[in-house]
Design a protein around this motif. Sequence first.
Motif, short mmCIF file in Angstrom:
data_model
loop_
_atom_site.label_atom_id
_atom_site.label_comp_id
_atom_site.label_asym_id
_atom_site.label_seq_id
_atom_site.Cartn_x
_atom_site.Cartn_y
_atom_site.Cartn_z
N UNK A 107 41.72 38.74 29.63
CA UNK A 107 42.59 39.61 28.82
C UNK A 107 43.84 38.82 28.46
N UNK A 108 44.07 38.68 27.17
CA UNK A 108 45.26 37.95 26.71
C UNK A 108 46.35 38.96 26.37
N UNK A 109 47.54 38.75 26.94
CA UNK A 109 48.66 39.67 26.66
C UNK A 109 48.46 40.99 27.39
N UNK A 110 48.29 40.91 28.74
CA UNK A 110 47.95 42.13 29.50
C UNK A 110 49.16 43.02 29.75
N UNK A 111 50.36 42.55 29.40
CA UNK A 111 51.56 43.40 29.53
C UNK A 111 51.80 43.83 30.97
N UNK A 112 51.78 45.14 31.24
CA UNK A 112 52.02 45.64 32.59
C UNK A 112 50.75 45.65 33.45
N UNK A 113 49.64 45.29 32.88
CA UNK A 113 48.43 45.04 33.68
C UNK A 113 47.53 46.24 33.94
N UNK A 114 47.78 47.37 33.28
CA UNK A 114 46.97 48.58 33.57
C UNK A 114 45.48 48.31 33.33
N UNK A 115 45.18 47.70 32.19
CA UNK A 115 43.79 47.48 31.83
C UNK A 115 43.18 46.32 32.64
N UNK A 116 43.99 45.35 32.97
CA UNK A 116 43.53 44.19 33.75
C UNK A 116 43.06 44.64 35.13
N UNK A 117 43.85 45.51 35.76
CA UNK A 117 43.52 46.03 37.08
C UNK A 117 42.24 46.88 36.99
N UNK A 118 42.17 47.67 35.94
CA UNK A 118 40.96 48.49 35.71
C UNK A 118 39.71 47.59 35.61
N UNK A 119 39.84 46.48 34.88
CA UNK A 119 38.70 45.56 34.75
C UNK A 119 38.28 45.02 36.11
N UNK A 120 39.27 44.69 36.93
CA UNK A 120 38.95 44.09 38.23
C UNK A 120 38.21 45.08 39.12
N UNK A 121 38.49 46.38 38.94
CA UNK A 121 37.81 47.39 39.75
C UNK A 121 36.44 47.72 39.18
N UNK A 122 36.35 47.65 37.85
CA UNK A 122 35.08 48.00 37.20
C UNK A 122 34.04 46.89 37.37
N UNK A 123 34.50 45.65 37.27
CA UNK A 123 33.57 44.51 37.33
C UNK A 123 33.84 43.69 38.58
N UNK A 124 33.46 44.24 39.71
CA UNK A 124 33.81 43.58 40.98
C UNK A 124 33.10 42.24 41.16
N UNK A 125 31.98 42.05 40.46
CA UNK A 125 31.22 40.79 40.61
C UNK A 125 31.70 39.73 39.60
N UNK A 126 32.56 40.12 38.67
CA UNK A 126 33.02 39.17 37.66
C UNK A 126 34.42 38.68 38.01
N UNK A 127 34.78 37.55 37.41
CA UNK A 127 36.14 37.05 37.58
C UNK A 127 36.97 37.52 36.38
N UNK A 128 38.11 38.13 36.68
CA UNK A 128 38.99 38.67 35.64
C UNK A 128 40.22 37.76 35.56
N UNK A 129 40.51 37.27 34.36
CA UNK A 129 41.67 36.38 34.20
C UNK A 129 42.64 37.00 33.19
N UNK A 130 43.87 37.20 33.61
CA UNK A 130 44.90 37.73 32.72
C UNK A 130 45.82 36.59 32.29
N UNK A 131 46.12 36.56 31.01
CA UNK A 131 46.99 35.51 30.48
C UNK A 131 48.19 36.18 29.81
N UNK A 132 49.37 35.93 30.32
CA UNK A 132 50.58 36.52 29.72
C UNK A 132 51.80 35.91 30.43
N UNK A 133 52.82 35.49 29.69
CA UNK A 133 54.02 34.96 30.36
C UNK A 133 54.99 36.04 30.84
N UNK A 134 54.64 37.32 30.65
CA UNK A 134 55.54 38.42 30.98
C UNK A 134 55.61 38.61 32.51
#
Length: 210
Positions: free
Chosen positions: A45-72
């Motif tokens: 996820x590029x530009x995840x901001x406060x991370x709401x969706x990034x965290x959701x992805x990590x819980x939904x896809x426990x077998x996948x690696x989730x990478x968030x990119x954002x300088x915030x």
Amino acid sequence: MRKKLFFGRVKSRILTDLQKKNSSIFLKTRKIKNSLFRKHKIVIEIGFGHGEHLVYLSKKFTKKIIIGIDPFQNGLAKVAKYCIQNNIKNLYIFPYVFEKFHKKYQNYIYDDLYILFPDPWPKKRHQKRRLFDENFLRLISKKGRKNSKIFFKTDNYNYYDQVYNIANEFKKRELIRDFYHNLNTKIKTKYHQKAIKNESKIYSLIIENN
Ligand SMILES: C[S@@+](CC[C@H](N)C(=O)[O-])C[C@H]1O[C@@H](n2cnc3c(N)ncnc32)[C@H](O)[C@@H]1O
């Protein structure tokens, strides 16, 4: 002269010492290594901001690696705290701009890529600051695995139209579908909520690598 890569804010509120400590522990213990891309399915996820969706992805896809990119940094602090407290192991953060990630991890690859409510830069003279332009799609479309998907969402019609047209140019390699309001609506990021509050229409696109 080097092109300026970031026009936003890296901080909204001042970070407490605890937040800084959490972020630093998180980044130290969760280094992104090239081997990750060879061994796992990857969601970025590029530009995840406060991370709401990034965290959701990590819980939904426990077998996948989730990478968030954002300088915030406030977003990093929130995600770091959440991952430490909830023992989340499949979420990684690259706390700089996408362009730096692209340069650093030359062999990166993804299965799904999300860009939700990127800075719209509505004024015509600022539109060249937008993240998603032709060059961006050229770069990322080489990095998607077969059948990978790019999910894009915005409430700025002009930006949506720009991305749609750019993606259309690539139509020999990608299939484009239009969705209005029906892309992961369960999770509403901060900017999604803002759009709803302002009664703005939300435009979604999925660009498939086939
Ligand atoms: C308008 S906010 C949207 C945040 C979140 N996706 C949401 O829906 O609430 C845009 C985010 O993109 C980040 N950003 C801007 N340019 C970026 C870049 N080149 N690489 C990575 N993140 C970027 C900003 O720091 C900011 O957090």
